[in-house]
Design a protein around this motif. Structure first.
Motif, PDB file in Angstrom:
ATOM      1  N   GLU A  70       0.828  -1.213   0.000  1.00 27.18           N
ATOM      2  CA  GLU A  70       0.000   0.000   0.000  1.00 27.18           C
ATOM      3  C   GLU A  70       0.858   1.257   0.000  1.00 27.18           C
ATOM      4  OE1 GLU A  70      -3.795  -1.999   2.300  1.00 27.18           O
ATOM      5  OE2 GLU A  70      -2.261  -0.958   3.452  1.00 27.18           O
ATOM      6  N   THR A  71       1.971   1.220   0.699  1.00 28.26           N
ATOM      7  CA  THR A  71       2.880   2.365   0.725  1.00 28.26           C
ATOM      8  C   THR A  71       3.478   2.603  -0.656  1.00 28.26           C
ATOM      9  OG1 THR A  71       3.386   1.981   3.052  1.00 28.26           O
ATOM     10  CG2 THR A  71       4.957   3.317   1.804  1.00 28.26           C
ATOM     11  N   ARG A  72       3.854   1.523  -1.355  1.00 29.68           N
ATOM     12  CA  ARG A  72       4.379   1.669  -2.725  1.00 29.68           C
ATOM     13  C   ARG A  72       3.314   2.240  -3.659  1.00 29.68           C
ATOM     14  NH1 ARG A  72       6.946  -3.170  -1.461  1.00 29.68           N
ATOM     15  NH2 ARG A  72       5.333  -4.392  -2.497  1.00 29.68           N
ATOM     16  N   LEU A  73       2.081   1.768  -3.511  1.00 24.83           N
ATOM     17  CA  LEU A  73       0.997   2.300  -4.336  1.00 24.83           C
ATOM     18  C   LEU A  73       0.789   3.789  -4.064  1.00 24.83           C
ATOM     19  CD1 LEU A  73      -1.640  -0.576  -4.197  1.00 24.83           C
ATOM     20  CD2 LEU A  73      -0.226   0.092  -6.141  1.00 24.83           C
ATOM     21  N   LEU A  74       0.863   4.167  -2.800  1.00 23.13           N
ATOM     22  CA  LEU A  74       0.719   5.582  -2.452  1.00 23.13           C
ATOM     23  C   LEU A  74       1.842   6.402  -3.085  1.00 23.13           C
ATOM     24  CD1 LEU A  74      -0.822   7.758  -0.876  1.00 23.13           C
ATOM     25  CD2 LEU A  74       0.611   7.209   1.091  1.00 23.13           C
ATOM     26  N   GLN A  75       3.050   5.883  -3.084  1.00 18.71           N
ATOM     27  CA  GLN A  75       4.169   6.579  -3.723  1.00 18.71           C
ATOM     28  C   GLN A  75       3.939   6.713  -5.223  1.00 18.71           C
ATOM     29  OE1 GLN A  75       7.346   4.044  -2.382  1.00 18.71           O
ATOM     30  NE2 GLN A  75       7.693   5.242  -0.529  1.00 18.71           N
ATOM     31  N   ASP A  76       3.406   5.666  -5.857  1.00 20.61           N
ATOM     32  CA  ASP A  76       3.099   5.722  -7.288  1.00 20.61           C
ATOM     33  C   ASP A  76       2.034   6.776  -7.580  1.00 20.61           C
ATOM     34  OD1 ASP A  76       4.913   3.687  -7.735  1.00 20.61           O
ATOM     35  OD2 ASP A  76       3.377   2.127  -7.985  1.00 20.61           O
ATOM     36  N   ILE A  77       1.028   6.852  -6.721  1.00 16.59           N
ATOM     37  CA  ILE A  77      -0.040   7.843  -6.890  1.00 16.59           C
ATOM     38  C   ILE A  77       0.531   9.247  -6.743  1.00 16.59           C
ATOM     39  CG2 ILE A  77      -2.149   8.781  -5.849  1.00 16.59           C
ATOM     40  CD1 ILE A  77      -2.891   5.809  -5.173  1.00 16.59           C
ATOM     41  N   ASP A  78       1.345   9.448  -5.716  1.00 15.92           N
ATOM     42  CA  ASP A  78       1.948  10.771  -5.508  1.00 15.92           C
ATOM     43  C   ASP A  78       2.837  11.173  -6.684  1.00 15.92           C
ATOM     44  OD1 ASP A  78       0.668  11.207  -3.091  1.00 15.92           O
ATOM     45  OD2 ASP A  78       2.378  10.557  -1.869  1.00 15.92           O
ATOM     46  N   ALA A  79       3.582  10.212  -7.223  1.00 15.62           N
ATOM     47  CA  ALA A  79       4.435  10.500  -8.383  1.00 15.62           C
ATOM     48  C   ALA A  79       3.583  10.888  -9.591  1.00 15.62           C
ATOM     49  CB  ALA A  79       5.321   9.301  -8.703  1.00 15.62           C
ATOM     50  N   ALA A  80       2.486  10.166  -9.797  1.00 13.11           N
ATOM     51  CA  ALA A  80       1.595  10.476 -10.925  1.00 13.11           C
ATOM     52  C   ALA A  80       0.966  11.859 -10.745  1.00 13.11           C
ATOM     53  CB  ALA A  80       0.509   9.406 -11.056  1.00 13.11           C
ATOM     54  N   LEU A  81       0.559  12.190  -9.536  1.00 15.74           N
ATOM     55  CA  LEU A  81       0.006  13.521  -9.287  1.00 15.74           C
ATOM     56  C   LEU A  81       1.053  14.602  -9.542  1.00 15.74           C
ATOM     57  CD1 LEU A  81      -2.145  12.856  -6.083  1.00 15.74           C
ATOM     58  CD2 LEU A  81      -2.997  13.695  -8.298  1.00 15.74           C
ATOM     59  N   GLY A  82       2.287  14.336  -9.161  1.00 11.23           N
ATOM     60  CA  GLY A  82       3.367  15.291  -9.418  1.00 11.23           C
ATOM     61  C   GLY A  82       3.587  15.504 -10.908  1.00 11.23           C
ATOM     62  N   ARG A  83       3.577  14.413 -11.679  1.00 12.11           N
ATOM     63  CA  ARG A  83       3.734  14.543 -13.134  1.00 12.11           C
ATOM     64  C   ARG A  83       2.540  15.267 -13.738  1.00 12.11           C
ATOM     65  NH1 ARG A  83       5.012   9.308 -12.319  1.00 12.11           N
ATOM     66  NH2 ARG A  83       3.171   8.523 -13.437  1.00 12.11           N
ATOM     67  N   LEU A  84       1.360  15.012 -13.206  1.00 16.30           N
ATOM     68  CA  LEU A  84       0.146  15.665 -13.705  1.00 16.30           C
ATOM     69  C   LEU A  84       0.227  17.174 -13.473  1.00 16.30           C
ATOM     70  CD1 LEU A  84      -2.600  14.783 -14.976  1.00 16.30           C
ATOM     71  CD2 LEU A  84      -3.544  14.872 -12.675  1.00 16.30           C
ATOM     72  N   GLU A  85       0.673  17.567 -12.291  1.00 17.43           N
ATOM     73  CA  GLU A  85       0.770  18.991 -11.947  1.00 17.43           C
ATOM     74  C   GLU A  85       1.903  19.693 -12.697  1.00 17.43           C
ATOM     75  OE1 GLU A  85       1.061  19.161  -7.685  1.00 17.43           O
ATOM     76  OE2 GLU A  85      -0.904  18.209  -7.427  1.00 17.43           O
ATOM     77  N   SER A  86       2.975  18.960 -12.990  1.00 15.89           N
ATOM     78  CA  SER A  86       4.129  19.582 -13.651  1.00 15.89           C
ATOM     79  C   SER A  86       4.024  19.578 -15.173  1.00 15.89           C
ATOM     80  CB  SER A  86       5.420  18.877 -13.230  1.00 15.89           C
ATOM     81  OG  SER A  86       5.478  17.581 -13.794  1.00 15.89           O
ATOM     82  N   GLY A  87       3.023  18.868 -15.694  1.00 18.08           N
ATOM     83  CA  GLY A  87       2.865  18.803 -17.142  1.00 18.08           C
ATOM     84  C   GLY A  87       3.558  17.628 -17.787  1.00 18.08           C
ATOM     85  N   GLY A  88       4.151  16.749 -16.998  1.00 20.92           N
ATOM     86  CA  GLY A  88       4.850  15.600 -17.549  1.00 20.92           C
ATOM     87  C   GLY A  88       4.021  14.332 -17.587  1.00 20.92           C
ATOM     88  N   TYR A  89       2.769  14.417 -17.168  1.00 27.56           N
ATOM     89  CA  TYR A  89       1.923  13.227 -17.142  1.00 27.56           C
ATOM     90  C   TYR A  89       1.583  12.799 -18.565  1.00 27.56           C
ATOM     91  CZ  TYR A  89      -1.770   9.997 -15.831  1.00 27.56           C
ATOM     92  OH  TYR A  89      -2.538   8.866 -15.665  1.00 27.56           O
ATOM     93  N   GLY A  90       1.628  11.503 -18.797  1.00 27.38           N
ATOM     94  CA  GLY A  90       1.303  10.978 -20.122  1.00 27.38           C
ATOM     95  C   GLY A  90       2.515  10.871 -21.035  1.00 27.38           C
ATOM     96  N   ILE A  91       3.689  11.198 -20.506  1.00 25.88           N
ATOM     97  CA  ILE A  91       4.931  11.099 -21.272  1.00 25.88           C
ATOM     98  C   ILE A  91       5.764   9.981 -20.650  1.00 25.88           C
ATOM     99  CG2 ILE A  91       7.054  12.278 -21.967  1.00 25.88           C
ATOM    100  CD1 ILE A  91       5.454  14.929 -21.667  1.00 25.88           C
ATOM    101  N   CYS A  92       6.208   9.047 -21.470  1.00 29.18           N
ATOM    102  CA  CYS A  92       7.004   7.919 -20.998  1.00 29.18           C
ATOM    103  C   CYS A  92       8.293   8.439 -20.354  1.00 29.18           C
ATOM    104  CB  CYS A  92       7.327   6.988 -22.162  1.00 29.18           C
ATOM    105  SG  CYS A  92       8.346   5.565 -21.708  1.00 29.18           S
ATOM    106  N   VAL A  93       8.549   8.010 -19.127  1.00 23.00           N
ATOM    107  CA  VAL A  93       9.746   8.462 -18.421  1.00 23.00           C
ATOM    108  C   VAL A  93      11.018   7.833 -18.970  1.00 23.00           C
ATOM    109  CG1 VAL A  93       8.500   8.967 -16.283  1.00 23.00           C
ATOM    110  CG2 VAL A  93       9.517   6.715 -16.592  1.00 23.00           C
ATOM    111  N   ARG A  94      10.866   6.808 -19.788  1.00 21.75           N
ATOM    112  CA  ARG A  94      12.040   6.123 -20.342  1.00 21.75           C
ATOM    113  C   ARG A  94      12.427   6.655 -21.716  1.00 21.75           C
ATOM    114  NH1 ARG A  94      13.154  -0.335 -20.206  1.00 21.75           N
ATOM    115  NH2 ARG A  94      15.301  -0.213 -20.925  1.00 21.75           N
ATOM    116  N   CYS A  95      11.437   6.833 -22.612  1.00 23.64           N
ATOM    117  CA  CYS A  95      11.778   7.233 -23.991  1.00 23.64           C
ATOM    118  C   CYS A  95      11.255   8.622 -24.359  1.00 23.64           C
ATOM    119  CB  CYS A  95      11.246   6.209 -24.989  1.00 23.64           C
ATOM    120  SG  CYS A  95       9.456   6.204 -25.183  1.00 23.64           S
ATOM    121  N   GLY A  96      10.376   9.188 -23.549  1.00 19.33           N
ATOM    122  CA  GLY A  96       9.871  10.525 -23.819  1.00 19.33           C
ATOM    123  C   GLY A  96       8.700  10.587 -24.784  1.00 19.33           C
ATOM    124  N   GLN A  97       8.226   9.446 -25.247  1.00 21.60           N
ATOM    125  CA  GLN A  97       7.083   9.414 -26.163  1.00 21.60           C
ATOM    126  C   GLN A  97       5.778   9.498 -25.367  1.00 21.60           C
ATOM    127  OE1 GLN A  97       7.380   9.351 -29.603  1.00 21.60           O
ATOM    128  NE2 GLN A  97       9.538   9.654 -29.093  1.00 21.60           N
TER     129      GLN A  97
END
Length: 132
Positions: A70-97
């Motif tokens: 559950e803690t790992r899932l919470l970290q994943d959710i927080d990371a996704a929210l951070g990407r959503l707020e910063s404008g990086g959500y929906g972009i592959c963190v590995r290849c940038g596509q």
């Protein structure tokens, strides 16, 4: 142009915030004291006066693993929210596509496109294949 539509941005944001609240509640329920003032993950939480010690230990061990998950899932959710707020959500963190919207809807915390996820799983020998 952002990788996701404004409507999807709002939908995913609401879903992630709701999932975060639920996950926090689950974590607090597992780690806060119960009626005996012992958290569910404490070593003696599942032991009564006549209980089997190995069974109690196994239950506590399972509770600990659930709390870690559950803690790992919470970290994943927080990371996704951070990407959503910063404008990086929906972009592959590995290849940038861009990650397809269907994949984001299916798994809002996903960080990689299908191709990169397949490569990661081959490298790690997990063999599951992409989830969407």
């Amino acid at each position: 142009m952002p990788p996701i539509s404004p409507q999807l941005h709002e939908e995913i944001g609401q879903r992630l915030r709701k999932d975060r609240e639920g996950m926090l509640a689950a974590i607090h329920a597992r780690t806060d004291g119960d009626t005996d003032d012992r958290p569910a993950i404490s070593p003696m939480a599942h032991m009564g006066s006549n209980d089997d010690a190995p069974a109690g230990e196994m239950l506590s061990h399972n509770e600990e693993h659930l709390a870690e998950h559950e803690t790992r899932l919470l970290q994943d959710i927080d990371a996704a929210l951070g990407r959503l707020e910063s404008g990086g959500y929906g972009i592959c963190v590995r290849c940038g596509q861009d990650i397809p919207e269907a994949r984001l809807v299916a798994t809002p915390t996903v960080q990689t496109c299908i191709g990169c996820q397949e490569e990661i799983e081959k490298e790690q020998h997990t063999g599951r294949g992409p989830t969407m």
